[in-house]
Write an enzyme that holds these catalytic residues in place. Structure first.
Site, PDB file in Angstrom:
ATOM      1  N   CYS A  57     -55.806  89.063  40.793  1.00 22.94           N
ATOM      2  CA  CYS A  57     -54.756  89.569  39.903  1.00 22.94           C
ATOM      3  C   CYS A  57     -54.736  88.663  38.678  1.00 22.94           C
ATOM      4  O   CYS A  57     -54.351  87.499  38.772  1.00 22.94           O
ATOM      5  CB  CYS A  57     -53.388  89.566  40.581  1.00 22.94           C
ATOM      6  SG  CYS A  57     -52.046  90.032  39.445  1.00 22.94           S
ATOM      7  N   MET A 102     -53.425  95.582  33.788  1.00 23.21           N
ATOM      8  CA  MET A 102     -53.771  94.514  34.709  1.00 23.21           C
ATOM      9  C   MET A 102     -54.557  93.452  33.948  1.00 23.21           C
ATOM     10  O   MET A 102     -55.412  93.778  33.116  1.00 23.21           O
ATOM     11  CB  MET A 102     -54.616  95.060  35.860  1.00 23.21           C
ATOM     12  CG  MET A 102     -53.968  96.206  36.611  1.00 23.21           C
ATOM     13  SD  MET A 102     -54.169  97.810  35.791  1.00 23.21           S
ATOM     14  CE  MET A 102     -55.804  98.255  36.343  1.00 23.21           C
TER      15      MET A 102
END
Length: 400
Positions: free
Chosen positions: A109, A321
């Site tokens: 992430c 993201m």
């Protein structure tokens, strides 16, 4: 003989910190603070993290956990002293499925990477003698999921992590201190695979039920399948409702993701995609065009190089993201990819793209040698802060 009723299992108290990093938030743990059975990979660890988040939840709300029932908020992070020379901490990331019983460990992430640096400093992983009284400190992070180095430049004020500031990040309501991230050698995967697994900058991707369409499939930051917005009936300015409330659109984009995953060698059969939801990502690109972001902010075509919309865990992301931003920046730097062409073509070292919440600028360095492209670095600015710290509670039998 009298049988006493079995007493309910007590709750475990697990030290944890709830943090925002970029446009995501998640529950952060020190590895040594986890119950012993969860300190190693396996069913006990997965069960613990699912119970912390509140998954699987057939209601899709995460009412009985720390999750927020979106891909941006169903996340857990485990930090430990680094096992790698020249690094400060090891960072392991788990994307917890919302309605299914599994944790996806297949990628990173990028947004929560921002918070790893501040967490490492605040939790004693960095010798305080190394910290400046004022300035910035570069925390060298080993991203254990993908085997990559991330350098997190954390602002320091009076010897402590500076969290407040005036840096504004589209997709985050309030300003905070700016944190610069450097994703080192983001191309290839941890096993040395090529940045373009097919060997091509653009492939003709055969998608069952849809036909053949051009696609750029790249492994930089995170494996990502890029297609042209026009080829999926979009113009690149869509906000979440336009995609997430359209089951046909979601099914089409998932079919593209599965076809891309097969072509990239990430899965062997289409069925495997159901348990590998975190990677690859699928995104669609388009030339710059005016639109109004989800906050009501007007985004002018003249202020961006292209528009990009990306899906995470089967839904259109509310912003972008961080790892996908690395893929966007890297692909934009390579003439001939769909991302580069949408941005106008030609060589470039940085790109500013529009996403549902606003804009984001990311820089990347890519070089070609012997017909093979590699990326040496990708850079972007994010922010992070502690939302809550203390301990989470989970029933003791959750690890069974």
């Amino acid at each position: 003989m009298t049988h006493l009723p079995q007493l309910p299992a007590p709750q475990l108290r697990v030290p944890a910190t709830y943090m925002r990093g970029g446009t995501s938030k998640g529950v952060f743990f020190r590895l040594d603070d986890l119950p012993e059975a969860a300190r190693v990979p396996g069913p006990a660890r997965d069960a613990l993290l699912m119970r912390v988040i509140g998954s699987p939840d057939p209601y899709g709300k995460h009412t009985d956990g720390m999750g927020g029932a979106t891909s941006s908020t169903s996340k857990c992070v485990i930090i430990s002293k680094s096992t790698q020379p020249g690094h400060d901490v090891d960072y392991l990331y788990g994307q917890v499925s919302i309605d299914s019983a599994f944790v996806d460990w297949s990628g990173n992430c990028g947004n929560l990477s921002t918070a790893v640096g501040p967490f490492a400093i605040a939790n004693g992983f960095i010798d305080r003698a190394r910290l400046p009284q004022d300035g910035t400190f570069a925390v060298r992070v080993w991203q254990a999921n993908i085997g990559k180095t991330i350098v997190v430049h954390v602002p320091i004020a009076k010897g402590e992590v500076q969290e407040t500031g005036d840096f504004e990040l589209d997709g985050v309501t309030f300003p905070a201190a700016e944190i610069v991230l450097e994703f080192m050698d983001p191309s290839e995967d941890g096993d040395g695979g090529a940045m373009f697994p097919s060997g091509n900058l653009v492939d003709e991707l055969e998608v069952p039920g849809l036909g053949t369409l051009p696609a750029t499939m790249i492994s930089a930051g995170i494996p990502t399948v890029f297609v042209n917005a026009a080829d999926v009936g979009c113009d690149g300015t869509e906000l979440q409702p336009a995609i997430n409330e359209d089951r046909a659109a979601l099914a089409t984009l998932e079919a593209i993701r599965v076809a891309g995953a097969l072509r990239m060698g990430l899965i062997r059969t289409p069925d495997e995609a159901a348990t590998r939801q975190h990677t690859p990502k699928v995104a669609f690109v388009a030339p710059p065009k005016d639109y109004v972001a989800s906050s009501g902010k007007a985004i002018a075509a003249s202020d961006i190089d292209l528009n990009v919309r990306a899906l995470s865990m089967g839904k259109l992301h509310h912003a972008m993201m961080g790892t996908c931003a690395v893929a966007i920046g890297t692909a934009a730097a390579i003439p001939g990819t769909l991302v580069n062409l949408a941005a106008g073509g030609g060589p470039r070292e940085a790109v500013c793209f529009g996403h549902p919440s606003g804009t984001l600028r990311v820089g990347a360095e890519a070089v070609e040698a012997g017909g093979r492209w590699t990326a040496t670095k990708a850079i972007m600015s994010r922010s992070a802060r502690v939302l809550m710290e203390g301990a989470v509670r989970v029933p003791a039998d959750a690890l069974d």
